[in-house]
Design a protein around this motif. Structure first.
Motif, short mmCIF file in Angstrom:
data_model
loop_
_atom_site.label_atom_id
_atom_site.label_comp_id
_atom_site.label_asym_id
_atom_site.label_seq_id
_atom_site.Cartn_x
_atom_site.Cartn_y
_atom_site.Cartn_z
N GLU A 1 0.83 -1.21 0.00
CA GLU A 1 0.00 0.00 0.00
C GLU A 1 0.86 1.26 0.00
N ASP A 2 2.01 1.21 0.67
CA ASP A 2 2.91 2.37 0.65
C ASP A 2 3.40 2.67 -0.76
N LEU A 3 3.70 1.62 -1.53
CA LEU A 3 4.12 1.81 -2.92
C LEU A 3 3.00 2.43 -3.74
N GLU B 1 0.49 9.70 -5.31
CA GLU B 1 0.87 11.06 -4.93
C GLU B 1 1.81 11.70 -5.95
N GLU B 2 2.85 10.98 -6.36
CA GLU B 2 3.92 11.59 -7.15
C GLU B 2 3.63 11.68 -8.64
N MET B 3 2.85 10.76 -9.19
CA MET B 3 2.59 10.77 -10.63
C MET B 3 1.12 10.86 -10.98
N GLY B 4 0.24 10.89 -9.96
CA GLY B 4 -1.18 11.06 -10.21
C GLY B 4 -1.90 9.82 -10.68
N ALA B 5 -1.33 8.65 -10.45
CA ALA B 5 -2.01 7.40 -10.81
C ALA B 5 -3.22 7.22 -9.90
N PRO B 6 -4.43 7.06 -10.45
CA PRO B 6 -5.60 6.82 -9.60
C PRO B 6 -5.35 5.61 -8.70
N ILE B 7 -5.77 5.70 -7.45
CA ILE B 7 -5.35 4.72 -6.45
C ILE B 7 -5.73 3.29 -6.82
N SER B 8 -6.88 3.09 -7.46
CA SER B 8 -7.25 1.72 -7.84
C SER B 8 -6.25 1.16 -8.84
N MET B 9 -5.89 1.96 -9.83
CA MET B 9 -4.91 1.55 -10.83
C MET B 9 -3.51 1.47 -10.22
N ARG C 1 -2.80 0.47 -7.36
CA ARG C 1 -2.71 -0.84 -6.69
C ARG C 1 -2.69 -1.99 -7.70
N SER C 2 -3.67 -1.99 -8.61
CA SER C 2 -3.88 -3.16 -9.47
C SER C 2 -2.82 -3.31 -10.55
N ALA C 3 -2.16 -2.23 -10.93
CA ALA C 3 -1.17 -2.30 -12.02
C ALA C 3 0.20 -1.80 -11.58
N GLN C 4 0.27 -0.56 -11.08
CA GLN C 4 1.58 0.02 -10.78
C GLN C 4 2.29 -0.71 -9.64
N ALA C 5 1.65 -0.83 -8.48
CA ALA C 5 2.29 -1.51 -7.34
C ALA C 5 2.31 -3.03 -7.54
N ASP C 6 1.29 -3.55 -8.22
CA ASP C 6 1.24 -4.99 -8.47
C ASP C 6 2.48 -5.48 -9.20
N ALA C 7 3.07 -4.61 -10.03
CA ALA C 7 4.27 -4.99 -10.77
C ALA C 7 5.43 -5.36 -9.85
N PRO D 1 -7.16 11.35 -8.24
CA PRO D 1 -6.44 10.09 -8.03
C PRO D 1 -6.67 9.47 -6.65
N THR D 2 -7.13 10.27 -5.69
CA THR D 2 -7.33 9.71 -4.35
C THR D 2 -8.59 8.85 -4.28
N LYS D 3 -9.49 9.00 -5.26
CA LYS D 3 -10.75 8.27 -5.25
C LYS D 3 -10.62 6.95 -6.00
N GLU D 4 -11.24 5.91 -5.47
CA GLU D 4 -11.20 4.61 -6.13
C GLU D 4 -12.10 4.63 -7.36
N GLY D 5 -11.75 3.82 -8.34
CA GLY D 5 -12.54 3.76 -9.57
C GLY D 5 -11.65 3.53 -10.77
N ASP D 6 -12.29 3.44 -11.94
CA ASP D 6 -11.53 3.15 -13.16
C ASP D 6 -11.31 4.40 -14.01
N HIS D 7 -11.32 5.58 -13.38
CA HIS D 7 -11.05 6.82 -14.09
C HIS D 7 -9.55 6.98 -14.35
N ILE D 8 -9.22 7.92 -15.23
CA ILE D 8 -7.82 8.25 -15.45
C ILE D 8 -7.48 9.53 -14.70
N GLY D 9 -6.18 9.73 -14.44
CA GLY D 9 -5.73 10.89 -13.69
C GLY D 9 -5.07 11.91 -14.59
N PRO D 10 -4.25 12.79 -14.01
CA PRO D 10 -3.59 13.83 -14.78
C PRO D 10 -2.34 13.32 -15.48
#
Length: 474
Positions: free
Chosen positions: A82-84, A90-98, A100-106, A312-321
């Protein structure tokens, strides 16, 4: 956050020799979220000397020792997952659901696949001739990673270095240092010997070039733009380093009229816009068979306009900045270029989405009436921008797809599997995704032409960090 002002060298967090710093800005609301130190040539040399000293013993460790360390790394990564995710949110604006499921999952997916690959790796083999073949660590590795998939690329470089007995210096993107700091803490807790892994933040022209030119670094692994990859290659050539590169792309997505158009066009639009279009293998050129071109335009427009953009702080399948102002300005400029070149805007266009004026948010944009000679069809935009180009037959589709300086990935949509394989065999790319088939951890990733050289992931990802030695007369 105080660790952002320090580097990790020889097993401890140390004060940099350089006094230069840079503000770390959240792309979603433009808040300053930290201050990162930017290193210099002396900082790089300190890290190299630490890695050199550690290599003497770490290069001699048994596979079991390195495997045990990797398994410990996995346990701590699971705990810090979760820290990752939050760091990248925070740093790149990845929506939190993504995130977790893609960025940190890697971080876990690649680690698990490398553990499996290390188990398969034969470090000693007897050839038919009777000679013995040994696989040995290449040495001290300089690793440079980008901001768009921060932990994914750190995992693809750091883990194989650790797995094969190399030592390394990581220079993450200075724009995304939070996730690199967390990953460094994970490695520190995992108990790797001092000097095996080192972290130096900084800009490419200073720290990156110092690493590429350093006479005691044996290998450079770089992910980023083709322009920067050329510089790494030139600088590394002075000392005949091994260089692996994962660079840009302008991936074609060939849609035949026999495809499931509703499903496959929706997938194609979402795949292009995923990560706000900031993926090197995004399918940004949609090549459509002429007989279904008008129908595809309608589906594509509807699909793009259904994409949600938001916090990006909200869960969902939206895209961020987009990740910063430089990238925002580049994307806006390329949309303007497309309009001036005579392409038609199907949806999106210049400016920010309504209600998202703060932060580097952009509209998912699709162009049609595009030719493959236009800049928007040839240059990597690195944002949620798609071009649609018609073709008349299979031969023309392959020709347009291959008419690019890049060759990272391609996509094919058709109900005819024999056609899919026939077309795929003629595409000059490192990967072909057929009817939505996704990348799997452990599969080698890399491209042809100006998309780079070498492969990352799985057994081939380990081999790039190994030298081959033959023994005769045993």
């Amino acid at each position: 956050m105080e660790k952002l002002k320090k580097f990790f060298i020889n097993g401890t967090w140390v004060n940099p020799r350089s006094d230069e710093t840079m503000a770390v800005i959240s792309p979603s609301d433009l808040r300053q979220i930290g201050t990162v130190s930017l290193g210099n040539e002396q900082d790089v040399n300190d890290a190299v000397q630490s890695a050199k000293k550690a290599f003497t013993s770490f290069s001699k460790t048994k596979k079991k020792e390195r495997m045990d360390l990797l398994k410990g790394l996995k346990r701590i990564t699971e705990r810090r997952f979760e820290d990752l995710a939050q760091a990248m949110r925070e740093e790149m604006g990845a929506p939190i659901s993504m995130a977790r499921s893609a960025q940190a999952d890697a971080a876990l997916g690649h680690l698990e696949s490398f553990i499996g690959a290390l188990a398969e790796l034969k470090e000693r083999a007897v050839l038919d001739s009777g000679d013995v073949l040994l696989k040995e660590p290449v040495g001290i590795c300089g690793l440079i990673t980008p901001w768009n998939w921060p932990v994914n690329q750190i995992a693809l470089k750091v883990i194989p270095a650790l797995a094969t007995g190399c030592t390394c210096i990581l220079k993450p993107s200075e724009y995304t240092p939070l996730s690199a700091m967390v990953y460094t803490e994970i490695i520190e807790e995992a108990g790797y010997p001092a000097g095996v892994f080192n972290l130096v933040n900084g800009v490419g022209d200073t720290v990156g070039r110092a690493m590429s030119k350093h006479s005691e670094i044996d290998m450079m692994s770089f992910t980023g733009s083709t322009r920067a990859g050329i510089m790494v290659t030139k600088d590394s050539s002075e000392t005949i380093k091994r260089v692996t590169l994962e660079l840009g792309g302008k991936s074609p997505n060939i849609v035949f009229s026999d495809a499931n158009l509703e499903r496959d066009i929706r997938y194609s639009i979402n795949e292009c816009m995923f990560n706000t279009g900031q993926s090197c293998d995004a399918p940004t050129r949609l090549l459509v068979e002429s007989s279904c071109y008008e129908k595809v335009l309608k589906i594509a427009k509807k699909s793009a306009e259904e994409i949600l953009i938001g916090d990006p702080t909200k869960e969902g399948d939206h895209i961020g900045p987009l990740f910063d102002k430089i990238q925002f300005d580049r994307v806006q400029n390329m949309i303007d270029v497309g309009i001036k070149e005579g392409a038609s805007v199907l949806t999106g266009g210049l400016g920010k989405p309504h209600g998202l004026e703060k932060g580097w948010f952009v509209k998912p944009t699709i162009f049609y009436n595009v030719s493959n000679t236009m800049r928007i069809a040839r240059e990597e935009i690195f944002g949620p921008v798609l071009v649609i180009i018609p073709f008349n037959n299979e031969e023309e589709a392959i020709s347009i797809a291959n008419d690019s300086p890049y060759g990272l990935a391609a996509y094919v949509q058709t109900s005819d599997i024999k056609k899919a394989e026939r077309v795929s065999s003629q595409l000059r790319v490192g990967a072909v995704h057929i009817n939505g088939g996704g990348y799997n951890y452990g599969t080698p990733f890399g491209g042809y032409k100006q998309s780079g050289n070498g492969r990352e992931g799985g057994l081939m990802g380990l081999e790039d960090y190994l030298e081959t030695k033959s023994l005769h007369g045993l």
